[in-house]
Scaffold this motif. Structure first.
Motif, PDB file in Angstrom:
ATOM      1  N   ALA A  31     -15.492   9.726   3.954  1.00 33.70           N
ATOM      2  CA  ALA A  31     -14.402  10.167   3.076  1.00 33.70           C
ATOM      3  C   ALA A  31     -14.363   9.474   1.723  1.00 33.70           C
ATOM      4  N   MET A  32     -15.441   8.833   1.329  1.00 33.04           N
ATOM      5  CA  MET A  32     -15.540   8.208   0.007  1.00 33.04           C
ATOM      6  C   MET A  32     -14.406   7.220  -0.281  1.00 33.04           C
ATOM      7  N   GLU A  33     -14.053   6.447   0.733  1.00 32.02           N
ATOM      8  CA  GLU A  33     -13.021   5.435   0.558  1.00 32.02           C
ATOM      9  C   GLU A  33     -13.644   4.109   0.123  1.00 32.02           C
ATOM     10  N   ASN A  34     -12.885   3.329  -0.621  1.00 29.90           N
ATOM     11  CA  ASN A  34     -13.281   1.965  -0.962  1.00 29.90           C
ATOM     12  C   ASN A  34     -13.088   1.106   0.288  1.00 29.90           C
ATOM     13  N   PRO A  35     -14.119   0.416   0.758  1.00 27.63           N
ATOM     14  CA  PRO A  35     -13.986  -0.349   1.996  1.00 27.63           C
ATOM     15  C   PRO A  35     -13.242  -1.670   1.824  1.00 27.63           C
ATOM     16  N   TYR A  36     -13.011  -2.068   0.582  1.00 25.85           N
ATOM     17  CA  TYR A  36     -12.425  -3.383   0.338  1.00 25.85           C
ATOM     18  C   TYR A  36     -10.898  -3.308   0.274  1.00 25.85           C
ATOM     19  N   THR A  37     -10.256  -4.326   0.796  1.00 24.87           N
ATOM     20  CA  THR A  37      -8.804  -4.470   0.661  1.00 24.87           C
ATOM     21  C   THR A  37      -8.511  -5.444  -0.480  1.00 24.87           C
ATOM     22  N   LEU A  38      -7.229  -5.595  -0.784  1.00 28.45           N
ATOM     23  CA  LEU A  38      -6.833  -6.574  -1.791  1.00 28.45           C
ATOM     24  C   LEU A  38      -6.986  -7.989  -1.234  1.00 28.45           C
ATOM     25  N   PRO A  39      -7.232  -8.972  -2.092  1.00 25.48           N
ATOM     26  CA  PRO A  39      -7.261 -10.363  -1.626  1.00 25.48           C
ATOM     27  C   PRO A  39      -5.923 -10.735  -0.984  1.00 25.48           C
ATOM     28  N   GLU A  40      -5.965 -11.653  -0.041  1.00 26.83           N
ATOM     29  CA  GLU A  40      -4.777 -12.002   0.732  1.00 26.83           C
ATOM     30  C   GLU A  40      -3.572 -12.395  -0.127  1.00 26.83           C
ATOM     31  N   PRO A  41      -3.721 -13.223  -1.182  1.00 24.73           N
ATOM     32  CA  PRO A  41      -2.537 -13.559  -1.990  1.00 24.73           C
ATOM     33  C   PRO A  41      -1.885 -12.320  -2.621  1.00 24.73           C
ATOM     34  N   ARG A  43      -2.041  -9.255  -1.385  1.00 23.64           N
ATOM     35  CA  ARG A  43      -1.428  -8.485  -0.299  1.00 23.64           C
ATOM     36  C   ARG A  43      -0.061  -9.065   0.052  1.00 23.64           C
ATOM     37  N   ALA A  44       0.033 -10.384   0.069  1.00 28.06           N
ATOM     38  CA  ALA A  44       1.317 -11.014   0.381  1.00 28.06           C
ATOM     39  C   ALA A  44       2.352 -10.707  -0.698  1.00 28.06           C
ATOM     40  N   GLU A  45       1.938 -10.769  -1.949  1.00 31.54           N
ATOM     41  CA  GLU A  45       2.857 -10.477  -3.045  1.00 31.54           C
ATOM     42  C   GLU A  45       3.266  -9.004  -3.034  1.00 31.54           C
ATOM     43  N   LEU A  46       2.315  -8.132  -2.742  1.00 30.73           N
ATOM     44  CA  LEU A  46       2.638  -6.709  -2.654  1.00 30.73           C
ATOM     45  C   LEU A  46       3.653  -6.459  -1.543  1.00 30.73           C
ATOM     46  N   GLY A  47       3.498  -7.141  -0.417  1.00 33.61           N
ATOM     47  CA  GLY A  47       4.452  -6.998   0.680  1.00 33.61           C
ATOM     48  C   GLY A  47       5.862  -7.362   0.245  1.00 33.61           C
ATOM     49  N   GLN A 253       4.952   4.369  -5.894  1.00 28.24           N
ATOM     50  CA  GLN A 253       5.228   3.935  -7.264  1.00 28.24           C
ATOM     51  C   GLN A 253       5.163   2.415  -7.379  1.00 28.24           C
ATOM     52  N   ALA A 254       5.813   1.722  -6.468  1.00 27.74           N
ATOM     53  CA  ALA A 254       5.838   0.262  -6.531  1.00 27.74           C
ATOM     54  C   ALA A 254       4.444  -0.320  -6.292  1.00 27.74           C
ATOM     55  N   ALA A 255       3.722   0.231  -5.326  1.00 28.39           N
ATOM     56  CA  ALA A 255       2.375  -0.280  -5.025  1.00 28.39           C
ATOM     57  C   ALA A 255       1.436  -0.062  -6.202  1.00 28.39           C
ATOM     58  N   ALA A 256       1.503   1.120  -6.810  1.00 31.65           N
ATOM     59  CA  ALA A 256       0.609   1.416  -7.931  1.00 31.65           C
ATOM     60  C   ALA A 256       0.916   0.527  -9.124  1.00 31.65           C
ATOM     61  N   GLU A 257       2.188   0.346  -9.441  1.00 30.86           N
ATOM     62  CA  GLU A 257       2.549  -0.506 -10.578  1.00 30.86           C
ATOM     63  C   GLU A 257       2.067  -1.935 -10.362  1.00 30.86           C
ATOM     64  N   PHE A 258       2.193  -2.425  -9.141  1.00 31.27           N
ATOM     65  CA  PHE A 258       1.746  -3.789  -8.853  1.00 31.27           C
ATOM     66  C   PHE A 258       0.229  -3.907  -8.957  1.00 31.27           C
ATOM     67  N   VAL A 259      -0.488  -2.989  -8.302  1.00 29.97           N
ATOM     68  CA  VAL A 259      -1.943  -3.118  -8.259  1.00 29.97           C
ATOM     69  C   VAL A 259      -2.551  -2.909  -9.643  1.00 29.97           C
ATOM     70  N   LEU A 260      -1.967  -2.044 -10.449  1.00 30.31           N
ATOM     71  CA  LEU A 260      -2.511  -1.832 -11.793  1.00 30.31           C
ATOM     72  C   LEU A 260      -2.363  -3.077 -12.669  1.00 30.31           C
ATOM     73  N   ASP A 261      -1.445  -3.945 -12.323  1.00 28.08           N
ATOM     74  CA  ASP A 261      -1.362  -5.231 -13.029  1.00 28.08           C
ATOM     75  C   ASP A 261      -2.535  -6.144 -12.664  1.00 28.08           C
ATOM     76  N   HIS A 262      -3.265  -5.772 -11.620  1.00 26.38           N
ATOM     77  CA  HIS A 262      -4.424  -6.540 -11.174  1.00 26.38           C
ATOM     78  C   HIS A 262      -5.649  -5.631 -11.149  1.00 26.38           C
ATOM     79  N   ALA A 263      -5.761  -4.786 -12.167  1.00 27.91           N
ATOM     80  CA  ALA A 263      -6.853  -3.812 -12.225  1.00 27.91           C
ATOM     81  C   ALA A 263      -8.219  -4.475 -12.247  1.00 27.91           C
ATOM     82  N   ASP A 264      -8.282  -5.732 -12.679  1.00 22.84           N
ATOM     83  CA  ASP A 264      -9.569  -6.426 -12.702  1.00 22.84           C
ATOM     84  C   ASP A 264     -10.152  -6.574 -11.297  1.00 22.84           C
ATOM     85  N   VAL A 265      -9.281  -6.685 -10.294  1.00 21.86           N
ATOM     86  CA  VAL A 265      -9.752  -6.778  -8.906  1.00 21.86           C
ATOM     87  C   VAL A 265     -10.407  -5.464  -8.499  1.00 21.86           C
TER      88      VAL A 265
END
Length: 362
Positions: A31-41, A43-47, A253-265
């Protein structure tokens, strides 16, 4: 069943539902998914961010903050805005609904993304498919002839294309855009742009009739279902009229706004996958009886040489070894004996290669 026959359109009854296979317990490379998750720190902040979301309230339907962040972080040119969708699928549906005039047609190269045709038919539009050349390049002359004959209101060009993975010639695409002119729009689907590093987004101001559509799914956010499209402001305003008012939920919305602040990852993950794509292609090319097609996406299309192995048998043998890829051999005559595999981590790529070698040997 008389009730179904009385209430459901005949063309809908004739269709098959979009099938998603159960992948539990499999190495999932279909399904052409990215196999990588966000780094643990992160993920905790996103939670923590998601815990503070007011799920008892409707989203703010303008999505101004999220749209601004998308424009700033993902290369939308200054002066252009975006319309958001629940993945690219909803954006395709929005376009189909908005353009569904009586007798209108939708055109796209084939093989291509199945939702172009399905969404067109759901909206009552006629779909016209124009075969690619045997090497999966655009048949420009056939496309231009079909545009002249059918006058499509929507023409789709995936850049790069799915399921073939290749980038169409940009000059050919420009000729098609100009041939469509003001009788229709050309939707350039850049779902795999992070892996292609080539885009029509910077060229929005050159053509008033193009829509550049993308998704964050391939960047590693497939689960939040968020797509966006950019175009001339007047055109976007018309599409926005048929967009459901709360189509992007507050958690997305909240997840996208947060992750886009870390687009370098996400950018670093895409870079890793581009490198793994080259390694996997080289390894596949070394296997006897396998043709590997050039890819600018996060997947590879391969063809098995005629002989004892065929796409059906190898696909089944891979399933027996708990590796799930996509058997595309029956999607279109040009894809005969072809399989499509998502590029993944070095470990999962090796599991696939080992399973493929064993499947070919058996």
């Amino acid at each position: 069943m008389p009730l179904i026959e009385n209430i459901i359109r005949p063309d809908v009854r004739a269709l098959s539902a979009y099938h998603v296979p159960d992948s539990a317990g499999f190495v999932k490379l279909d399904a052409m998914e990215n196999p990588y998750t966000l780094p643990e720190p992160l993920r905790a902040e996103l939670g923590r961010r998601l815990a503070d979301v007011a799920m008892n309230r409707y989203p703010v339907p303008s999505y101004a903050a999220l749209k601004t962040k998308i424009c700033d972080k993902l290369g939308v040119p200054a002066g252009f805005d975006v319309v958001l969708g629940n993945g690219s699928d909803e954006l395709i549906s929005i376009i189909s609904i908005a353009c569904a005039k009586p007798g209108a047609k939708v055109l796209a190269p084939m093989p291509g993304f199945v939702m172009y045709a399905m969404s067109a038919r759901f909206a009552g539009l006629e779909f016209v498919g124009v075969p690619l050349k045997p090497d999966f390049s655009l048949d420009k002359e056939a496309m231009l002839a079909a545009i002249a004959q059918h006058k499509p209101v929507v023409t789709y060009l995936a850049y790069p294309n799915n399921p073939t993975g290749n980038l169409f010639n940009a000059d050919d695409m420009v000729e098609i855009i100009r041939a469509v002119g003001d009788t229709g729009i050309v939707v350039i689907d850049e779902a795999y742009q992070p892996f292609a590093q080539s885009s029509f987004m910077p060229r929005l101001s050159e053509f008033s009739n193009i829509v550049v559509m993308r998704t964050v799914s391939k960047l590693g956010l497939a689960g939040i279902r968020l797509g966006y499209m950019a175009a001339d402001a007047a055109l976007l305003a018309e599409f926005d009229k048929v967009r459901p008012p709360y189509n992007v939920n507050v958690l997305t919305q909240a997840a996208a706004e947060f992750v886009l602040d870390h687009a370098d990852v996400l950018d670093a993950q895409a870079e890793n996958l581009r490198a793994e794509r080259a390694k996997l292609a080289t390894a596949l090319q070394a296997l006897p009886g396998i043709e590997v097609f050039p890819s600018a996406a996060n997947f590879l299309l391969i063809r098995l040489a005629a002989g004892k192995n065929n796409a059906d048998s190898v696909f089944s043998a891979l399933l027996d070894r708990k590796v799930l890829i996509k058997n595309v051999g029956k999607m279109h005559p040009l894809l005969e004996n072809c399989l499509r595999v998502t590029v993944s981590t070095p470990e999962e790529n090796q599991l696939f290669l080992d399973a493929l070698k064993a499947s070919l040997a058996s």
